[in-house]
Design a protein around this motif. Structure first.
Motif, mmCIF file in Angstrom:
data_model
loop_
_atom_site.group_PDB
_atom_site.id
_atom_site.type_symbol
_atom_site.label_atom_id
_atom_site.label_comp_id
_atom_site.label_asym_id
_atom_site.label_seq_id
_atom_site.Cartn_x
_atom_site.Cartn_y
_atom_site.Cartn_z
ATOM 1 N N GLU A 55 11.403 13.815 45.086
ATOM 2 C CA GLU A 55 10.863 12.992 44.018
ATOM 3 C C GLU A 55 11.806 12.953 42.819
ATOM 4 O O GLU A 55 11.940 11.915 42.177
ATOM 5 C CB GLU A 55 9.502 13.529 43.576
ATOM 6 N N ILE A 81 12.934 9.404 41.616
ATOM 7 C CA ILE A 81 12.582 8.871 40.295
ATOM 8 C C ILE A 81 13.844 8.495 39.530
ATOM 9 O O ILE A 81 13.927 7.434 38.914
ATOM 10 C CB ILE A 81 11.729 9.886 39.499
ATOM 11 N N TYR A 132 14.999 5.245 40.967
ATOM 12 C CA TYR A 132 14.197 4.089 40.523
ATOM 13 C C TYR A 132 14.686 3.620 39.159
ATOM 14 O O TYR A 132 14.854 2.431 38.905
ATOM 15 C CB TYR A 132 12.713 4.421 40.364
ATOM 16 N N ALA A 133 14.889 4.607 38.266
ATOM 17 C CA ALA A 133 15.309 4.240 36.913
ATOM 18 C C ALA A 133 16.702 3.647 36.932
ATOM 19 O O ALA A 133 16.991 2.710 36.192
ATOM 20 C CB ALA A 133 15.265 5.459 35.999
ATOM 21 N N GLY A 152 19.999 -2.035 34.275
ATOM 22 C CA GLY A 152 20.489 -3.139 33.469
ATOM 23 C C GLY A 152 19.408 -3.877 32.699
ATOM 24 O O GLY A 152 19.706 -4.655 31.809
ATOM 25 N N CYS A 153 18.120 -3.661 33.069
ATOM 26 C CA CYS A 153 16.994 -4.288 32.388
ATOM 27 C C CYS A 153 17.012 -5.811 32.475
ATOM 28 O O CYS A 153 16.384 -6.481 31.664
ATOM 29 C CB CYS A 153 16.879 -3.867 30.933
ATOM 30 N N LEU A 159 14.797 -5.441 37.207
ATOM 31 C CA LEU A 159 13.477 -4.857 37.009
ATOM 32 C C LEU A 159 12.582 -5.134 38.200
ATOM 33 O O LEU A 159 11.829 -4.279 38.647
ATOM 34 C CB LEU A 159 12.848 -5.418 35.737
ATOM 35 N N GLU A 160 12.692 -6.362 38.712
ATOM 36 C CA GLU A 160 11.863 -6.740 39.852
ATOM 37 C C GLU A 160 12.194 -5.868 41.059
ATOM 38 O O GLU A 160 11.302 -5.327 41.729
ATOM 39 C CB GLU A 160 12.139 -8.209 40.164
ATOM 40 N N SER A 166 13.613 -2.958 40.972
ATOM 41 C CA SER A 166 13.225 -1.585 40.684
ATOM 42 C C SER A 166 11.736 -1.382 40.908
ATOM 43 O O SER A 166 11.313 -0.361 41.451
ATOM 44 C CB SER A 166 13.597 -1.257 39.248
ATOM 45 N N PHE A 167 10.935 -2.368 40.503
ATOM 46 C CA PHE A 167 9.479 -2.220 40.675
ATOM 47 C C PHE A 167 9.115 -2.207 42.153
ATOM 48 O O PHE A 167 8.280 -1.414 42.590
ATOM 49 C CB PHE A 167 8.747 -3.352 39.949
ATOM 50 N N LEU A 218 10.106 1.032 43.509
ATOM 51 C CA LEU A 218 9.210 2.060 42.970
ATOM 52 C C LEU A 218 7.902 2.085 43.731
ATOM 53 O O LEU A 218 7.413 3.143 44.131
ATOM 54 C CB LEU A 218 8.980 1.752 41.492
ATOM 55 N N VAL A 219 7.312 0.908 43.965
ATOM 56 C CA VAL A 219 6.009 0.869 44.640
ATOM 57 C C VAL A 219 6.152 1.378 46.072
ATOM 58 O O VAL A 219 5.409 2.261 46.514
ATOM 59 C CB VAL A 219 5.438 -0.560 44.609
ATOM 60 N N SER A 230 21.006 -4.342 43.105
ATOM 61 C CA SER A 230 20.660 -4.479 41.692
ATOM 62 C C SER A 230 21.212 -3.359 40.840
ATOM 63 O O SER A 230 21.359 -3.520 39.640
ATOM 64 C CB SER A 230 19.147 -4.512 41.528
#
Lengths: 495, 166, 115
Positions: free
Chosen positions: A133, A137, A140-141, A146-147, A152-153, A155-156, A159-160, A231
């Motif tokens: 984990e 984690i 994931y970050a 790059g935001c 972000l998409e 990464s989400f 993450l899920v 990404s």
């Protein structure tokens, strides 16, 4: 043996130390991170060939958490720390131009390295979950670092899917604890031999295998990888593709199946099917891609298929092929991602149609990418050829010529998709190639060239040099796997 | 509504002013007694952080950040983690194993004193600092700060500032 | 029976995380899944009329082992709660950033990544 703990403690300490001191001095984070990863690489080199048990807090094996260093984990440690050192070297200039906030980047990077080192070393199921984990984690970050909207998409999504996998793993661990009242891997293995394999342990095994397969991005569970890997910043893509999916996916899966539950014909055939499906699906999906890094990400799925196919054959030759390909894949895939990073650094794009004639402007990048492409497509004398050869020979030897045929077909398709990269980006030109922009492109800075050259030499050299010493190099790791649970129990618990 | 006061109504502010010290002290108590009773670093740290979150909610951002700045919280966050690791590594230096309870091994004490259990209270303190600082950071970052493109460059700005810009 | 309820809760969370279209609902689904596992772990250590597993030198060992609850699941749950907190805060942060970029929480409208 005492140095092993430093492989976990040092990156953790530096991950928290760099944001404390690095705010004032601009060059300090770079220097500290590079020294740390170099130190880790030296430590990993020292632990090569050694074996032993490290008890945390002085508590003996079934009671406390133990770290187990054997041939398999030493091999993985070597791969992880080599690639992470080259990735930090590559990050120095790459991040300067394309991203902000090096402090957080290095902090997360070192956390990820600590998590992977821990996951590879630990001999305890819950500890494995915790380290896994930590690494996940941080990744994931880093994927969303790059935001931008796409990042972000991705990464989400990662993450899920990643946390669903982690929850599956946790539930599997909980079920094992409920059944056998122990968390130590060797103790679970010994209890399994003692009590026999029942429905609860079957359910736990299924949950754990699904969880680890998702982390390793084998084909039915691969949906997150082609989004997440492109990404991330290029050094992180190299770490994710080159190391992370192996350390917390393949390694954990193999350790679980070979050393805790023991390989059975059913599991072995499951591995071979997963391998063939990933191999073919990954390469077929890769053929149609126009994004440099996305194409490479699909190839990671495909090459992981080869690795797991080698493990699924469950013969010593197959295991040798799997481990050899694991090492080779981490070398050439991280080299390719570094190359894509260099190209993005200069041209500002990842679209193959906008590139062209890079061979005249960027000789080091295009030369190293040519070597990596030949290596991944299995052209002699590069390392990819030898490991694929071993896997194919093992399939023939195990009297599964069909599998060998699939492996050859996958290799030919790989060659096709990599000739596309070479044709559009480096030797010819794409559809939207702009000659005016091309004038301004030049070779990347020296610090970014060093990892490219080192990995290119390793790609060529390891194929030639290792061929003679293969048994000696991978022998300890193979014997860990072939000896199965009994030897593992004897090693960890001493009975 | 003209010139809205930051934070909540007078009732909430007054109650917060009375309670904040007690909540903080209770958090410290939970951290320090973690090795003898239910509680410990994580639970106590959450309670300590909730003091600051309560301050932010009732008095607005400035007041809470005045008590514990963003930079300070970040430093404390790292400091707690480093302290925890230092205790673990000291086990290696003194006793030869990582996370060895070296105080209990070398200078054993009886049970159920405040300073029993060797390094466990020290670990609890380190975890408490880390958890309190990082939870407060999470809250501040999620609630107050936004990333915005300002002339092509990314900048961290607060929501209040952005509201003004609109 | 009570374990079956845990698995039901787990499946509800899995349904929420996989089938819902709204980011907030996905996050809630994941949290429900995680807490179902935590609940399962804590129930493993359950013992009717058990006592807290704190030992002193005066403790009578046979009587203690006969009544004390299993402390390991509690430690495991605490750890997994902390990890869950980390994941949750990261998810919420990403969800907020996504909302800034797209102006919506609906994942069917975020389709820049394809292929």
């Amino acid at each position: 043996m005492g140095n092993v703990i430093l492989l976990i403690a040092l990156p953790l300490a530096m991950a928290f130390f760099i944001p404390m001191v690095g705010r004032k001095v601009r060059w300090l984070p770079d220097v500290l991170a590079n020294i740390t990863t170099l130190g880790l690489f030296v430590l990993a080199g020292q632990s090569w060939g050694r074996e032993g048990i490290y008890t945390m807090g002085g508590w003996p094996a079934p009671l406390g958490i133990v770290l187990v260093l054997d041939g398999l984990s030493a091999l993985l440690l070597f791969i992880i720390n080599l690639i992470s050192f080259l990735a930090t070297l590559f990050s120095v200039d790459y991040l300067e131009k394309l991203y902000t906030s090096k402090l957080r980047y290095y902090s997360l990077f070192l956390l990820m390295v600590a998590g992977m080192n821990g996951a590879v070393l630990t001999g305890d199921f819950f500890n494995l979950f915790v380290f896994l984990e930590i690494a996940s984690i941080a990744s994931y970050a880093l994927v969303g670092f790059g935001c931008e909207a796409e990042e972000l998409e991705a990464s989400f999504k990662y993450l899920v899917i990643g946390s669903i996998a982690s929850t599956f793993i946790l539930l599997g661990v909980a079920l094992l604890y409920g059944r056998f009242a122990t968390l130590n891997m060797a103790d679970v293995a010994s209890a399994l031999q003692h009590h026999g394999f029942d429905q609860v342990s079957l359910f736990a095994l299924v949950l754990l295998v699904v969880g680890f397969c998702t982390k390793a991005a084998l084909v039915p569970f691969h949906a997150w990888l082609p989004d997440a890997h492109p990404s991330a910043p290029a050094p992180i893509s190299a770490m994710l593709s080159g190391v992370l999916i192996k350390a917390i996916g393949i390694y954990a899966l193999v350790r679980l199946v070979y050393n805790v539950f023991g390989i059975s014909p059913l599991l072995a055939s499951l591995f071979t099917y997963l391998g063939v499906i990933s191999m073919m699906a990954g390469v077929l999906l890769a053929l149609g891609q126009w994004d440099f890094k996305r194409l490479l990400a699909y190839h990671s799925i495909s090459q992981m298929g080869y690795v797991i196919l080698g493990f699924g054959l469950a013969t010593p030759l197959g295991l040798l092929g799997g481990l050899f390909h694991l090492l080779n894949h981490s070398l050439f895939k991280s080299l390719l991602f570094f190359d894509s990073g260099s190209v993005e650094y200069e041209t500002g794009t990842r679209n193959l149609e906008k590139m062209g004639n890079l061979v005249q402007k960027m000789p080091v990048t295009s030369g190293s990418s040519l070597m990596a492409s030949l290596s991944i497509s299995g052209i002699p004398p590069f390392n990819g050829f030898w490991s694929k050869l071993v896997i194919i020979l093992a399939a023939v030897q195990a009297q599964r010529p069909g599998l060998a045929l699939w492996a050859v077909a996958g290799s030919i398709l790989t060659l096709a998709s990599f000739s596309k990269i070479q044709r559009y980006a480096f030797w010819g030109q794409g559809k939207d190639f702009d000659a005016k922009l091309w004038e301004g492109w030049k070779e990347v800075p020296v610090l970014m060239r060093v990892p490219l050259l080192v990995l290119a030499v390793l790609c060529l050299g390891s194929g030639l040099a290792l061929w003679h010493g293969l048994k000696g190099l991978f022998g300890p790791a193979i014997s860990v796997l072939t000896d199965g649970p009994t030897a593992y129990i004897a090693k960890v618990l001493g009975r | 509504m003209n010139e809205r006061q930051p934070g909540m109504s007078l009732v909430v502010q007054t109650v917060t002013r009375w309670l904040k010290g007690f909540i903080f002290l209770y958090g410290v108590y939970v951290i320090l007694y973690g090795h003898l009773s239910p509680g410990g670093g994580f639970a106590g740290g959450v309670i300590v952080a909730s003091t600051f979150i309560l301050l932010t909610l009732s008095f607005g951002r400035e007041r809470a950040l005045g008590k514990l700045g963003k930079l300070m919280a970040s430093e404390l966050d790292s400091f707690g983690a480093l302290l925890f690791l230092l205790i673990a590594v000291l086990g290696t230096a003194i006793g030869g194993t990582f996370f060895l309870n070296f105080i209990e091994k070398n200078w054993p004490t009886g049970n159920f004193h405040l300073f029993s259990a060797g390094i466990i209270p020290l670990c609890n303190i380190a975890i408490g600092i880390k958890v309190a600082a990082s939870l407060f950071m999470i809250f501040i970052i999620l609630a107050v700060i936004r990333v915005q493109e300002v002339r092509g460059k990314r900048k961290l700005i607060t929501t209040e500032k952005r509201r003004k810009e609109r | 029976m009570i374990y079956a309820m845990c698995f039901l809760l787990f499946l509800i969370g899995l349904y929420g995380a996989t089938c819902k279209k709204n980011i907030v609902k996905i996050i809630l689904g994941l949290v429900i899944m995680e807490y179902a596992v935590n609940l399962f772990l804590i129930l493993l250590g359950w013992r009717t009329n058990g006592q807290a597993p704190i030992m002193s030198q005066q403790t009578d060992l046979p009587a203690f082992t006969a009544t004390a609850v299993d402390p390991i699941p509690q430690a495991l749950v605490l750890t997994s709660i902390v990890i869950g907190l980390g994941i949750l805060s990261l998810m919420v942060a990403i969800a907020i950033r996504l909302y800034e970029r797209y102006g919506t929480f609906d994942i069917t409208e975020m389709r820049r990544l394809k292929g």
